[in-house]
Design a protein around this motif. Sequence first.
Motif, short mmCIF file in Angstrom:
data_model
loop_
_atom_site.label_atom_id
_atom_site.label_comp_id
_atom_site.label_asym_id
_atom_site.label_seq_id
_atom_site.Cartn_x
_atom_site.Cartn_y
_atom_site.Cartn_z
N ASP A 1 -4.85 9.05 -13.90
CA ASP A 1 -5.21 10.46 -13.74
C ASP A 1 -4.00 11.36 -13.57
O ASP A 1 -4.13 12.58 -13.44
CB ASP A 1 -6.16 10.64 -12.56
N GLY A 2 -2.78 10.77 -13.58
CA GLY A 2 -1.56 11.57 -13.55
C GLY A 2 -1.26 12.27 -12.25
O GLY A 2 -0.41 13.16 -12.20
N VAL A 3 -1.90 11.85 -11.14
CA VAL A 3 -1.66 12.54 -9.88
C VAL A 3 -0.34 12.15 -9.25
O VAL A 3 0.23 12.91 -8.45
CB VAL A 3 -2.82 12.28 -8.88
N LEU A 4 0.16 10.96 -9.57
CA LEU A 4 1.47 10.53 -9.06
C LEU A 4 2.55 11.12 -9.95
O LEU A 4 2.65 10.78 -11.13
CB LEU A 4 1.55 9.01 -9.03
N ARG A 5 3.35 11.98 -9.37
CA ARG A 5 4.38 12.69 -10.15
C ARG A 5 5.77 12.28 -9.68
O ARG A 5 6.04 12.25 -8.47
CB ARG A 5 4.20 14.20 -10.01
N PRO A 6 6.64 11.94 -10.59
CA PRO A 6 8.01 11.56 -10.22
C PRO A 6 8.65 12.62 -9.32
O PRO A 6 8.56 13.82 -9.59
CB PRO A 6 8.72 11.45 -11.57
N GLY A 7 9.28 12.15 -8.26
CA GLY A 7 9.90 13.05 -7.29
C GLY A 7 9.12 13.18 -6.01
O GLY A 7 9.66 13.62 -4.98
N MET A 8 7.83 12.80 -6.02
CA MET A 8 7.03 12.86 -4.80
C MET A 8 7.55 11.87 -3.76
O MET A 8 7.97 10.78 -4.10
CB MET A 8 5.56 12.53 -5.10
N TYR A 9 7.46 12.27 -2.48
CA TYR A 9 7.79 11.35 -1.40
C TYR A 9 6.57 10.50 -1.07
O TYR A 9 5.42 10.94 -1.22
CB TYR A 9 8.26 12.10 -0.16
N ALA A 10 6.82 9.29 -0.61
CA ALA A 10 5.73 8.37 -0.28
C ALA A 10 6.18 7.43 0.81
O ALA A 10 7.37 7.31 1.13
CB ALA A 10 5.31 7.59 -1.52
N GLU A 11 5.20 6.76 1.42
CA GLU A 11 5.45 5.66 2.35
C GLU A 11 4.84 4.40 1.75
O GLU A 11 3.76 4.45 1.17
CB GLU A 11 4.81 5.92 3.72
N VAL A 12 5.56 3.30 1.89
CA VAL A 12 5.06 2.02 1.38
C VAL A 12 4.93 1.07 2.55
O VAL A 12 5.89 0.87 3.30
CB VAL A 12 6.02 1.43 0.33
N VAL B 1 0.87 -1.18 0.00
CA VAL B 1 0.00 0.00 0.00
C VAL B 1 0.90 1.22 0.00
O VAL B 1 1.75 1.38 0.89
CB VAL B 1 -0.93 0.02 1.23
N VAL B 2 0.72 2.07 -1.00
CA VAL B 2 1.52 3.29 -1.13
C VAL B 2 0.69 4.46 -0.65
O VAL B 2 -0.45 4.65 -1.10
CB VAL B 2 1.96 3.51 -2.60
N ARG B 3 1.26 5.24 0.26
CA ARG B 3 0.56 6.41 0.81
C ARG B 3 1.38 7.66 0.51
O ARG B 3 2.58 7.71 0.81
CB ARG B 3 0.36 6.25 2.31
N GLU C 1 -4.18 6.63 -0.72
CA GLU C 1 -3.53 5.32 -0.79
C GLU C 1 -3.71 4.68 -2.16
O GLU C 1 -4.76 4.84 -2.80
CB GLU C 1 -4.09 4.39 0.29
N PHE C 2 -2.68 3.95 -2.58
CA PHE C 2 -2.69 3.24 -3.85
C PHE C 2 -2.23 1.80 -3.57
O PHE C 2 -1.23 1.59 -2.90
CB PHE C 2 -1.74 3.89 -4.86
N GLU C 3 -2.96 0.86 -4.09
CA GLU C 3 -2.63 -0.55 -3.86
C GLU C 3 -1.83 -1.11 -5.02
O GLU C 3 -2.11 -0.82 -6.19
CB GLU C 3 -3.91 -1.38 -3.67
N GLY C 4 -0.81 -1.89 -4.70
CA GLY C 4 0.02 -2.52 -5.72
C GLY C 4 0.73 -3.73 -5.15
O GLY C 4 0.39 -4.23 -4.07
#
Length: 368
Positions: A279-290, A240-242, A250-253
């Motif tokens: 929808d293009g909301v995930l942009r390279p360079g963003m920080y995330a938690e997995v 789960v990516v937050r 959250e995004f599931e993968g």
Amino acid sequence: MERLPALTFVVAMALLGAGCRRAPSPERAVGVPTGTVVLSTESQRYIHVETAAAPPASVQHTLFARVAFDERRVAALGSPVGGRVSRVHVVTGDKVRVGQPLLTISSTEVGAARAQVTEAREARMLAEQVAARAALLVQQGAGSVAEQERAETALAQARAEERRAGQSLGALGVSEAGGDYVLKSPIEGVVVERTVQAGNAVSSDAGAALITVADLSAVWVLADVFEQDVPSIATGNAAVVRVAALGGREFEGTVGYVGDIVDATTRAARARVELKNPDGVLRPGMYAEVEVKGPQRAVAYVPVSAVLARRDEFYVFVPQGTSSYAPRKVKVGRQVGDHIAVVTGLEAGERIVTRGAILLDAEANAAL
């Protein structure tokens, strides 16, 4: 260990020094483990013993990560020819389709390649005429077979040279028709970087990309997995990516890859989660938690206060009777809240000292 007021701690140390005694050597006290500390009845009140808890069946790993390009969906484009940029057709942020022009480059290399194709074609046509004439003369009895064979060999060489010249021109991505070289997009996506302007000179051996096009309909999330957690993270684990920048959305993968090496500086391997991004909301360079749920490697969970460090090794104190305690070496894993996982050296259900262990350790070290 629970915090004791400073005065209580000093008193405890004094009482323990008076009430603790290191067990005699094995020759004088058979069956007493090396390092065992024996307490007086009065000192027992500073010691608290608990049962080591059983670990959960699985463990949740929270990994720091960042969003990145899907490497299979990025085209970093340079120029296959040297020349000068006469026109730039796109700017950063433009959406482009496959085959759309990006740059126009005036290049003498393209002209030379076209000239080679023309020369090779003319040479082949001439060789065909010579070979046909030689074959006719032989048929009429006026020519030699040797001359005919030489003509046919020359024709084969001319045809091979024409093919080579055509392939060289094709490798540049241009046709035989006149005109400048046009750099086109090989993929559909967005222009994410442009480092060239009209009038700039370019060369085929330059290392930097002139234009970068990326398809952002899918992205990678690259997470750092510390070396002690690597055995618990495997390809196929649900993830789960937050993303905090998106309000914690959250995004599931699933984990698609776990790195084969551990970075010497960060002591972490790289794990990859692949996500659709329509929808293009995930942009390279963003920080995330997995968050990844992996198998449990621990055999017990104990309070952090129970574990003592000696150099690069860890110990707990185990009761040996009503008043004696022996150190036991353990291997620990990750800390979860105020508890820490024990990987080897202890079993769930065993009794250990959880308060006062540091006092026992001080007495044991003093007797060394």
